[in-house]
Design an enzyme around this catalytic site. Structure first.
Site, PDB file in Angstrom:
ATOM      1  N   GLY A 275       0.837  -1.194   0.000  1.00 33.43           N
ATOM      2  CA  GLY A 275       0.000   0.000   0.000  1.00 33.43           C
ATOM      3  C   GLY A 275       0.868   1.239   0.000  1.00 33.43           C
ATOM      4  CB  ALA A 276       2.393   3.088  -2.612  1.00 30.48           C
ATOM      5  N   GLY A 277      -0.034   4.546  -0.250  1.00 30.32           N
ATOM      6  CA  GLY A 277      -0.651   5.814   0.080  1.00 30.32           C
ATOM      7  C   GLY A 277       0.248   6.600   1.023  1.00 30.32           C
TER       8      GLY A 277
ATOM      9  CE  LYS B 159      -4.007   4.375  13.472  1.00 28.00           C
ATOM     10  NZ  LYS B 159      -3.508   5.682  13.968  1.00 28.00           N
TER      11      LYS B 159
ATOM     12  N   GLY C  40      -1.503   5.150  16.952  1.00 27.57           N
ATOM     13  CA  GLY C  40      -0.984   6.274  17.722  1.00 27.57           C
ATOM     14  C   GLY C  40      -1.188   7.577  16.975  1.00 27.57           C
TER      15      GLY C  40
ATOM     16  CE  LYS D 183      -7.288   7.474  14.244  1.00 25.47           C
ATOM     17  NZ  LYS D 183      -6.739   8.218  13.077  1.00 25.47           N
TER      18      LYS D 183
ATOM     19  CB  THR E 277      -7.401  11.919  14.621  1.00 27.49           C
ATOM     20  OG1 THR E 277      -6.340  10.971  14.658  1.00 27.49           O
ATOM     21  CG2 THR E 277      -8.214  11.684  13.361  1.00 27.49           C
TER      22      THR E 277
ATOM     23  NE  ARG F 197      -8.010  10.887   3.393  1.00 25.77           N
ATOM     24  CZ  ARG F 197      -7.497   9.770   2.896  1.00 25.77           C
ATOM     25  NH1 ARG F 197      -8.245   8.675   2.863  1.00 25.77           N
ATOM     26  NH2 ARG F 197      -6.265   9.729   2.449  1.00 25.77           N
TER      27      ARG F 197
ATOM     28  CB  VAL G 296     -15.316   8.228   1.710  1.00 27.87           C
ATOM     29  CG1 VAL G 296     -16.154   8.229   2.983  1.00 27.87           C
ATOM     30  CG2 VAL G 296     -16.183   8.573   0.512  1.00 27.87           C
TER      31      VAL G 296
END
Length: 347
Positions: free
Chosen positions: A21-23, A119, A149, A204, A261, A268, A293
């Site tokens: 996953g390269a986000g 998460k 975290g 969270k 967050t 986001r 989203v």
């Protein structure tokens, strides 16, 4: 003193790591691992992203202006990425983890530690991410670790100091991963409370949506502090009902992640909620977020259902769900929350 050589020996077992996953968060965590001296292969769904990481040592689509280490390479072939890895990091969104992992299952090295960065709580099954990994990969829970975290990807990629929690039922695996990602700017702690760390990371996002809505409505710091604190109470109630250690929610995977967050413009979920608070529709907010989203938009449904299944009162989560999926306005939800029956704080 006798413990130090043992820890060093365990840490040496994690030399090669695959990050699938390269986000932004996957790339940032891959950078941390490489900066800690590991040989890291980053898998990207798009070949052009993998080529840019490999040839230019950059991922400008997600981390503009960040130079990636020489010992971090990339590929669009998952089989190549995981070959010989002692740890495989799963850095895909929570609601796509099951399908992605099903495609990768037969490629995974037999003894590799599987590490979830996602998460959330899965829609339908209401499973935590480590449960999804264990089920789909058909591995014991002791082989699954989670990272949680106050980990805003862009700040970490810029090497701003932060800490995190690596949770695993197998303490030695957690320690091995701790050594594998310890750098001068990234400090990992270990924990065996996987349930608490995962629920903190999932819940969270929902509370951050609520804080964003409040900011969009023009409310100030008192409101933010109230939502964060009462959101923490919701998280702890749910976690305790599911067998988590209540102290986990006072730590990095609970309060630490929650504050970052809920308060940061880099979040986001916070930003998405703020657009809703300003009166934008879900469609408008999604367009402003470039079609993405926020995780909490989906997770609020599964977390609410998880709370109901265990008889846990979660009014903020319920309110966020009503805004995102039942058409209520943030103003209406605010009125409902303030109009609830008075009670003692710790009841």
């Amino acid at each position: 003193m006798t413990g130090e050589p043992v820890l060093a020996g365990v840490a040496e077992e994690v030399r090669r790591v695959a990050v699938l996953g390269a986000g932004s968060w996957g790339t940032a965590f891959a950078k941390v691992l490489a900066d800690a001296g590991r040989d890291v292969v980053l898998w990207a769904r798009r070949a052009e992203v993998a080529d840019t990481v490999r040839q230019r040592h950059a991922n400008p689509d997600y981390l503009p202006g960040v130079r990636l280490p020489e010992n971090l390479t990339a590929t669009a072939d998952a089989a190549v990425a995981v070959r010989g890895a002692q740890a495989v990091v799963l850095a895909v969104p929570s609601q796509t983890l099951r399908d992605n992992l099903a495609a990768w299952r037969n490629l995974l090295p037999a003894s590799a530690t599987l590490v979830s960065l996602a998460k959330g709580v899965e829609l339908g099954t209401l499973k935590r991410m480590s449960e999804v990994v264990s089920e789909v990969a058909e591995v014991d829970q002791n082989r699954v670790a989670v990272v949680s975290g106050p980990n805003l990807a862009k700040e970490i990629a810029r090497e701003q100091p932060t800490a995190t929690v690596i949770a695993c039922a197998d303490h030695e695996r957690a320690v091995a991963l701790q050594h594998a990602c310890s750098t001068g700017y990234f400090r990992p702690y270990t924990n065996t409370d996987v349930v608490g760390c995962e629920l903190g990371g999932a819940c969270k996002n929902v509370i951050a949506l609520a804080c964003g809505m409040a900011a969009g409505l023009g409310f100030g710091d008192n409101t933010m502090a109230t939502l964060i604190t009462r959101g923490l109470a919701e998280m702890a109630r749910l976690g305790t009902a599911l067998g988590a250690d209540p102290m986990t929610f006072a730590g990095l995977a609970g309060m630490g992640d929650l504050v970052a967050t809920c308060a940061s413009p880099l979040s986001r979920n916070r930003s998405f909620g703020e657009r809703l608070g300003r009166g934008e529709s879900m469609h408008q907010a999604q367009q402003a977020a470039h079609g993405q989203v926020a995780e909490g938009v989906k997770s609020c449904t599964s977390i609410r259902e998880l709370g109901r299944r265990h008889g846990v009162d979660m009014p903020i989560t319920d309110g966020v769900h009503q805004v995102c999926h039942e058409g209520l306005s943030p103003q209406d939800v605010t009125a409902r929350l303030l109009g609830r029956k008075p009670k003692a704080e710790w009841s």
